[in-house]
Design a protein around this motif. Structure first.
Motif, PDB file in Angstrom:
ATOM      1  N   PHE A   1      11.943  -9.946  15.573  1.00  0.00           N
ATOM      2  CA  PHE A   1      12.621  -8.743  15.098  1.00  0.00           C
ATOM      3  C   PHE A   1      11.979  -8.317  13.785  1.00  0.00           C
ATOM      4  O   PHE A   1      11.771  -9.143  12.892  1.00  0.00           O
ATOM      5  N   LEU A   2      11.703  -7.024  13.655  1.00  0.00           N
ATOM      6  CA  LEU A   2      10.945  -6.534  12.504  1.00  0.00           C
ATOM      7  C   LEU A   2      11.597  -5.326  11.864  1.00  0.00           C
ATOM      8  O   LEU A   2      12.138  -4.452  12.556  1.00  0.00           O
ATOM      9  N   ASP A   3      11.535  -5.264  10.530  1.00  0.00           N
ATOM     10  CA  ASP A   3      11.901  -4.039   9.833  1.00  0.00           C
ATOM     11  C   ASP A   3      10.819  -2.997  10.095  1.00  0.00           C
ATOM     12  O   ASP A   3       9.663  -3.333  10.389  1.00  0.00           O
ATOM     13  N   SER A   4      11.173  -1.741   9.947  1.00  0.00           N
ATOM     14  CA  SER A   4      10.216  -0.674  10.227  1.00  0.00           C
ATOM     15  C   SER A   4       9.219  -0.458   9.102  1.00  0.00           C
ATOM     16  O   SER A   4       8.160   0.136   9.323  1.00  0.00           O
ATOM     17  N   ASP A   5       9.523  -0.929   7.878  1.00  0.00           N
ATOM     18  CA  ASP A   5       8.612  -0.707   6.746  1.00  0.00           C
ATOM     19  C   ASP A   5       7.614  -1.844   6.582  1.00  0.00           C
ATOM     20  O   ASP A   5       7.427  -2.391   5.497  1.00  0.00           O
TER      21      ASP A   5
ATOM     22  N   PHE B   1       3.390   3.529   1.728  1.00  0.00           N
ATOM     23  CA  PHE B   1       3.800   3.393   3.128  1.00  0.00           C
ATOM     24  C   PHE B   1       4.346   4.704   3.662  1.00  0.00           C
ATOM     25  O   PHE B   1       4.092   5.069   4.820  1.00  0.00           O
ATOM     26  N   PHE B   2       5.117   5.427   2.841  1.00  0.00           N
ATOM     27  CA  PHE B   2       5.624   6.732   3.260  1.00  0.00           C
ATOM     28  C   PHE B   2       4.464   7.647   3.659  1.00  0.00           C
ATOM     29  O   PHE B   2       4.521   8.345   4.671  1.00  0.00           O
ATOM     30  N   GLU B   3       3.416   7.648   2.856  1.00  0.00           N
ATOM     31  CA  GLU B   3       2.266   8.507   3.121  1.00  0.00           C
ATOM     32  C   GLU B   3       1.539   8.070   4.398  1.00  0.00           C
ATOM     33  O   GLU B   3       1.120   8.906   5.202  1.00  0.00           O
ATOM     34  N   PHE B   4       1.403   6.768   4.580  1.00  0.00           N
ATOM     35  CA  PHE B   4       0.745   6.241   5.781  1.00  0.00           C
ATOM     36  C   PHE B   4       1.536   6.590   7.036  1.00  0.00           C
ATOM     37  O   PHE B   4       0.959   7.024   8.051  1.00  0.00           O
ATOM     38  N   SER B   5       2.852   6.422   6.999  1.00  0.00           N
ATOM     39  CA  SER B   5       3.671   6.690   8.185  1.00  0.00           C
ATOM     40  C   SER B   5       3.671   8.173   8.537  1.00  0.00           C
ATOM     41  O   SER B   5       3.588   8.547   9.717  1.00  0.00           O
ATOM     42  N   GLU B   6       3.732   9.032   7.519  1.00  0.00           N
ATOM     43  CA  GLU B   6       3.720  10.474   7.771  1.00  0.00           C
ATOM     44  C   GLU B   6       2.371  10.899   8.355  1.00  0.00           C
ATOM     45  O   GLU B   6       2.306  11.692   9.310  1.00  0.00           O
ATOM     46  N   ARG B   7       1.313  10.348   7.806  1.00  0.00           N
ATOM     47  CA  ARG B   7      -0.036  10.676   8.284  1.00  0.00           C
ATOM     48  C   ARG B   7      -0.238  10.176   9.718  1.00  0.00           C
ATOM     49  O   ARG B   7      -0.815  10.873  10.562  1.00  0.00           O
TER      50      ARG B   7
ATOM     51  N   TYR C   1      12.821   7.070   9.372  1.00  0.00           N
ATOM     52  CA  TYR C   1      12.788   5.650   9.738  1.00  0.00           C
ATOM     53  C   TYR C   1      12.150   5.455  11.110  1.00  0.00           C
ATOM     54  O   TYR C   1      11.525   4.425  11.373  1.00  0.00           O
ATOM     55  N   LEU C   2      12.317   6.422  11.977  1.00  0.00           N
ATOM     56  CA  LEU C   2      11.638   6.384  13.277  1.00  0.00           C
ATOM     57  C   LEU C   2      10.137   6.493  13.063  1.00  0.00           C
ATOM     58  O   LEU C   2       9.353   5.768  13.703  1.00  0.00           O
ATOM     59  N   LYS C   3       9.721   7.376  12.179  1.00  0.00           N
ATOM     60  CA  LYS C   3       8.302   7.521  11.868  1.00  0.00           C
ATOM     61  C   LYS C   3       7.743   6.213  11.309  1.00  0.00           C
ATOM     62  O   LYS C   3       6.604   5.839  11.608  1.00  0.00           O
ATOM     63  N   HIS C   4       8.540   5.529  10.507  1.00  0.00           N
ATOM     64  CA  HIS C   4       8.096   4.246   9.949  1.00  0.00           C
ATOM     65  C   HIS C   4       7.843   3.235  11.062  1.00  0.00           C
ATOM     66  O   HIS C   4       6.832   2.520  11.045  1.00  0.00           O
ATOM     67  N   ALA C   5       8.754   3.164  12.019  1.00  0.00           N
ATOM     68  CA  ALA C   5       8.590   2.207  13.118  1.00  0.00           C
ATOM     69  C   ALA C   5       7.364   2.535  13.954  1.00  0.00           C
ATOM     70  O   ALA C   5       6.626   1.627  14.367  1.00  0.00           O
ATOM     71  N   VAL C   6       7.144   3.811  14.209  1.00  0.00           N
ATOM     72  CA  VAL C   6       5.961   4.224  14.963  1.00  0.00           C
ATOM     73  C   VAL C   6       4.692   3.795  14.231  1.00  0.00           C
ATOM     74  O   VAL C   6       3.756   3.258  14.827  1.00  0.00           O
ATOM     75  N   ALA C   7       4.654   4.039  12.926  1.00  0.00           N
ATOM     76  CA  ALA C   7       3.479   3.658  12.138  1.00  0.00           C
ATOM     77  C   ALA C   7       3.275   2.149  12.164  1.00  0.00           C
ATOM     78  O   ALA C   7       2.142   1.661  12.252  1.00  0.00           O
ATOM     79  N   SER C   8       4.373   1.390  12.097  1.00  0.00           N
ATOM     80  CA  SER C   8       4.267  -0.067  12.137  1.00  0.00           C
ATOM     81  C   SER C   8       3.685  -0.541  13.460  1.00  0.00           C
ATOM     82  O   SER C   8       2.820  -1.428  13.496  1.00  0.00           O
ATOM     83  N   VAL C   9       4.127   0.063  14.566  1.00  0.00           N
ATOM     84  CA  VAL C   9       3.603  -0.311  15.883  1.00  0.00           C
ATOM     85  C   VAL C   9       2.129   0.057  16.015  1.00  0.00           C
ATOM     86  O   VAL C   9       1.334  -0.699  16.596  1.00  0.00           O
TER      87      VAL C   9
END
Length: 340
Positions: free
Chosen positions: A97-101, A310-316, A25-33
């Motif tokens: 306020f934003l969700d991470s996904d 989204f999982f693939e994008f955040s991991e990448r 979930y931290l990775k998701h937030a980083v990708a969103s930012v």
């Protein structure tokens, strides 16, 4: 309560994310930012996260992705723990306020302007359907036949119930935000008096939802939701693979948006075949098949069966940042860490 934050905001406008639980979930937030910074390089971003997540950021030299980092207590490290206490995390004068996904798809200046008239609001629709907070299967028939939604509204003295989508919340009035959150918590405490079902009963969900309780609180206080579906000016749209064209990193995003709300509601069906069948069937009626192609401000991966891209994008994205070890990322301090 972070009194110093309440008394002195850190910036006029800013974005707030929260992460806890599994490190993904931290990775998701980083990708969103990272997606946000393609379009807004100026407004600061705050992260409220557990100490474990903060340590992961420091270990990989990525604290600089966020402008401010606040250590989240265990009390607030859950969906309702955070969103029923948003007033405690209003780090800026005006907060989104934003969700991470979530992936940002275009420049948000006009979105900020459109939020300006609202002291507090959540994206959503004026009227919720029977599925909102109810069973997502054949069990919905019983809710409809026994008018359970209506009975809940009557029991709580409500005349309407909006559908809120808390992936995007806007707040600039502290007192009103606190009132909404505290009332939502009281509504959740009285769940047994409602027809709403626990979100933990849904596949892939391990935490209770905050949405129906916040919707009831907003109805009780007669607060309007921010229209979720606005065609070309939609704040966020659901990612549905069949209805979304995009490249691997979502720098190009175009969504197929059906103008008729009922037809567009078929997007949530898991079966692509059934979705296409129903859309084609209703499109026989003039106007029902009308659609436009648009890029929303945000693409929200809220449907469990549609999250894989989204999982693939955040991991990448995470791996790319770690590999690059940007010079300024490891130098930032967690500027909210020591606030009382």
């Amino acid at each position: 309560m972070l009194k110093s934050v309440q008394q002195k905001r850190l910036a006029p406008e800013g974005y707030v994310y929260a992460t806890y639980g599994h490190p993904r979930y931290l990775k998701h937030a980083v990708a969103s930012v990272v997606s946000l910074r393609r379009y807004d390089e100026d407004r600061p971003v705050a992260l409220a996260c557990t100490e474990k997540h903060e340590n992961i950021l420091e270990e990989h030299g990525l604290t600089g992705v966020f402008d401010y980092i606040h250590t989240l207590s265990e009390k607030h490290a859950s969906i309702v723990g955070f969103k029923h206490h948003l007033h405690e995390f209003m780090f800026f004068e005006k907060n989104i306020f934003l969700d991470s996904d979530i992936i940002w798809c275009k420049e948000p200046e006009n979105l900020w302007k459109s939020f300006e008239p609202y002291p507090f609001t959540i994206t959503g629709t004026q009227i919720s359907d029977n599925f909102f907070g109810g069973p997502k299967n054949i069990g919905i028939v019983a809710d409809i036949l026994f008018r359970r939604r209506k009975r809940t509204l009557d029991h709580f003295g409500l005349t309407y119930l909006s559908r809120v989508q808390t992936g995007m919340v806007y707040a600039q009035d502290y007192s009103l935000t606190k009132k909404v959150c505290e009332l939502a918590q009281k509504m959740l405490d009285r769940k047994d008096e409602t027809h709403f079902r626990s979100r933990t009963l849904e596949q892939g969900r391990s935490e209770e939802s905050c949405e129906w309780s916040m919707a009831m609180a907003m109805s009780k206080l007669d607060l309007p939701v921010y229209p979720w579906l606005q065609g070309h000016t939609s704040p966020q749209l659901d990612y549905i693979s069949d209805l979304t064209s995009h490249d691997a990193d979502f720098e190009y995003v175009v969504c197929k948006y059906y103008s008729d709300r009922f037809v567009y509601s078929f997007r949530g069906l898991k079966s692509n075949l059934l979705r296409k069948l129903l859309i084609n069937l209703f499109s026989l009626i003039p106007g029902k098949g009308d659609y436009l192609k648009t890029t929303p401000y945000c693409l929200h991966f809220g449907w469990y069966h549609e999250k894989q891209p989204f999982f693939e994008f955040s991991e990448r994205t995470w791996n790319r940042l770690v590999k690059k070890q940007l010079p300024n990322l490891g130098d930032s301090q967690s500027r909210l860490k020591n606030l009382p």
